[in-house]
Design an enzyme around this catalytic site. Structure first.
Site, PDB file in Angstrom:
ATOM      1  N   ASP A   2       2.909  -3.403   8.092  1.00 37.85           N
ATOM      2  CA  ASP A   2       1.882  -3.321   7.053  1.00 37.85           C
ATOM      3  C   ASP A   2       0.975  -2.121   7.331  1.00 37.85           C
ATOM      4  O   ASP A   2       0.959  -1.588   8.448  1.00 37.85           O
ATOM      5  CB  ASP A   2       1.057  -4.629   7.068  1.00 37.85           C
ATOM      6  N   GLY A   3       0.222  -1.727   6.339  1.00 43.81           N
ATOM      7  CA  GLY A   3      -0.776  -0.673   6.520  1.00 43.81           C
ATOM      8  C   GLY A   3      -2.104  -1.283   6.951  1.00 43.81           C
ATOM      9  O   GLY A   3      -2.195  -2.491   7.177  1.00 43.81           O
ATOM     10  N   LYS A  37      -7.419   6.570   9.736  1.00 46.84           N
ATOM     11  CA  LYS A  37      -7.742   5.137   9.741  1.00 46.84           C
ATOM     12  C   LYS A  37      -8.266   4.658  11.105  1.00 46.84           C
ATOM     13  O   LYS A  37      -8.758   3.542  11.221  1.00 46.84           O
ATOM     14  CB  LYS A  37      -6.493   4.317   9.398  1.00 46.84           C
ATOM     15  N   LYS A  86      -8.413  -4.819   6.438  1.00 43.75           N
ATOM     16  CA  LYS A  86      -7.345  -4.687   5.459  1.00 43.75           C
ATOM     17  C   LYS A  86      -7.821  -5.258   4.127  1.00 43.75           C
ATOM     18  O   LYS A  86      -8.783  -5.995   4.071  1.00 43.75           O
ATOM     19  CB  LYS A  86      -6.082  -5.427   5.926  1.00 43.75           C
ATOM     20  N   GLY A 133      -6.150  -2.553  -0.780  1.00 41.85           N
ATOM     21  CA  GLY A 133      -5.218  -2.676  -1.902  1.00 41.85           C
ATOM     22  C   GLY A 133      -5.240  -4.065  -2.528  1.00 41.85           C
ATOM     23  O   GLY A 133      -4.452  -4.354  -3.436  1.00 41.85           O
ATOM     24  N   GLU A 186      -1.203 -10.968   2.872  1.00 39.91           N
ATOM     25  CA  GLU A 186      -0.952 -10.193   4.094  1.00 39.91           C
ATOM     26  C   GLU A 186      -1.321 -11.007   5.333  1.00 39.91           C
ATOM     27  O   GLU A 186      -0.617 -10.978   6.344  1.00 39.91           O
ATOM     28  CB  GLU A 186      -1.755  -8.886   4.073  1.00 39.91           C
ATOM     29  N   ASP A 228      -6.682  -0.382   6.582  1.00 40.12           N
ATOM     30  CA  ASP A 228      -7.717   0.534   6.096  1.00 40.12           C
ATOM     31  C   ASP A 228      -8.525   1.137   7.244  1.00 40.12           C
ATOM     32  O   ASP A 228      -8.998   2.259   7.153  1.00 40.12           O
ATOM     33  CB  ASP A 228      -8.645  -0.209   5.126  1.00 40.12           C
ATOM     34  N   GLY A 279       0.807  -1.226   0.000  1.00 38.08           N
ATOM     35  CA  GLY A 279       0.000   0.000   0.000  1.00 38.08           C
ATOM     36  C   GLY A 279       0.832   1.264   0.000  1.00 38.08           C
ATOM     37  O   GLY A 279       2.067   1.230  -0.031  1.00 38.08           O
ATOM     38  N   SER A 280       0.117   2.390   0.056  1.00 38.12           N
ATOM     39  CA  SER A 280       0.775   3.686  -0.072  1.00 38.12           C
ATOM     40  C   SER A 280       1.549   4.074   1.190  1.00 38.12           C
ATOM     41  O   SER A 280       2.450   4.909   1.132  1.00 38.12           O
ATOM     42  CB  SER A 280      -0.258   4.764  -0.422  1.00 38.12           C
TER      43      SER A 280
HETATM   44  C1  5RP Z   1      -3.626  -3.764   1.060  1.00 40.47           C
HETATM   45  C2  5RP Z   1      -3.882  -3.274   2.413  1.00 40.47           C
HETATM   46  C3  5RP Z   1      -3.289  -1.964   2.794  1.00 40.47           C
HETATM   47  O1  5RP Z   1      -2.459  -2.154   3.880  1.00 40.47           O
HETATM   48  C4  5RP Z   1      -4.383  -1.011   3.135  1.00 40.47           C
HETATM   49  O2  5RP Z   1      -5.255  -0.935   2.034  1.00 40.47           O
HETATM   50  C5  5RP Z   1      -3.845   0.380   3.488  1.00 40.47           C
HETATM   51  O3  5RP Z   1      -3.329   0.967   2.346  1.00 40.47           O
HETATM   52  P1  5RP Z   1      -2.723   2.438   2.313  1.00 40.47           P
HETATM   53  O4  5RP Z   1      -1.490   2.408   3.139  1.00 40.47           O
HETATM   54  O5  5RP Z   1      -2.475   2.673   0.850  1.00 40.47           O
HETATM   55  O6  5RP Z   1      -3.775   3.376   2.848  1.00 40.47           O
HETATM   56  O7  5RP Z   1      -4.526  -3.883   3.224  1.00 40.47           O
HETATM   57  O8  5RP Z   1      -4.293  -4.962   0.825  1.00 40.47           O
END
Ligand code: 5RP
Length: 222
Positions: free
Chosen positions: A80-81, A120, A93, A96, A102, A83, A26-27
């Site tokens: 990890d990120g 978030k 999550k 993405g 993940e 949502d 993710g970003s």
């Molecule tokens: C991808 C994910 C990401 O960690 C989640 O979508 C967060 O993304 P971002 O850092 O772009 O906000 O679960 O599958």
């Protein structure tokens, strides 16, 4: 520095020489991978596992070698990120599309850190549509079940076609608005034939680093 970058760069402090690191997707993870590349260039020695084609491409473009997870017995730390994350450190999550790898990587990690911007953090999970990865075969029957349950499903699309995950599965996003019992819901959805993985990550994160304004806040599982 924006909040995602602040959280990502703070998480670097948890990385120690010699560790096997799981890289999320993710970003927000984008900033982590960039900083990690800098540190590796300056002599840090770690082995990395990736959770998506996207992260593998990014890492490789920065000369970070990605190891096959099958060649490693465990992962020390996954960053990890997410949502959405609530005060119990449960989260959603898969925005993405990388939820399956993940979750596999997370469930084999000794420690898991999520890096998020302040938007978030929620009181109740569910405003963010809950991703469910499903096999394409017979997906309409699952779609109907989700509709009958009142989950307001939407099949994820991309470029006028159906979105495909790295495992060539589909994703159905459930527009639930509020999830009252995320553990029960994860079980209920996971039991349905055709479901590969659910984007509910319950009791998985150990630490959440939140980028907030100009600084970061760290929350640890009690
Ligand atoms: C991808 C994910 C990401 O960690 C989640 O979508 C967060 O993304 P971002 O850092 O772009 O906000 O679960 O599958």
């Amino acid at each position: 520095m924006n909040e995602k970058q602040l959280a990502a760069e703070k998480s670097i402090e948890f990385i120690k020489n010699g560790m096997i690191i799981g890289l999320g997707t993710g970003s927000t993870v984008y900033f982590l991978v960039n900083k990690l590349a800098e540190l590796i260039n300056n002599g840090l020695s770690v082995k990395c596992v990736s959770t998506s084609v996207q992260t593998t491409k990014l890492a490789n473009s920065l000369s970070i070698e990605i190891f096959d997870f099958n060649e490693l017995d465990y992962i020390d730390l996954t960053i990890d990120g997410a949502d959405e994350v609530d005060s119990n450190l449960n989260g959603i999550k898969g925005g993405g599309g990388a939820l399956l790898f993940e979750k596999i990587v997370a469930s084999n990690s000794k420690q898991i850190i999520w890096i998020v911007d302040a938007s978030k953090v929620v009181k109740t999970l569910g405003k963010f549509p809950l991703p469910v990865e499903i096999v394409p075969y017979g997906y309409k029957s699952l779609f109907k079940k989700f509709t009958d349950f009142g989950y307001k499903p939407i099949l994820r699309k991309k470029d006028n076609g159906v979105y495909l995950t790295d495992s060539e599965n589909y994703i159905i996003d459930l527009h639930l608005e509020e999830i009252q019992n995320s553990i029960e819901l994860e079980m209920k959805i996971k039991m349905l034939p055709g479901v590969v993985e659910v984007g509910l990550f319950n009791n998985i994160a150990d630490v959440v680093i939140i980028g907030k304004g100009e600084s970061t806040q760290i929350i640890k599982r009690k």
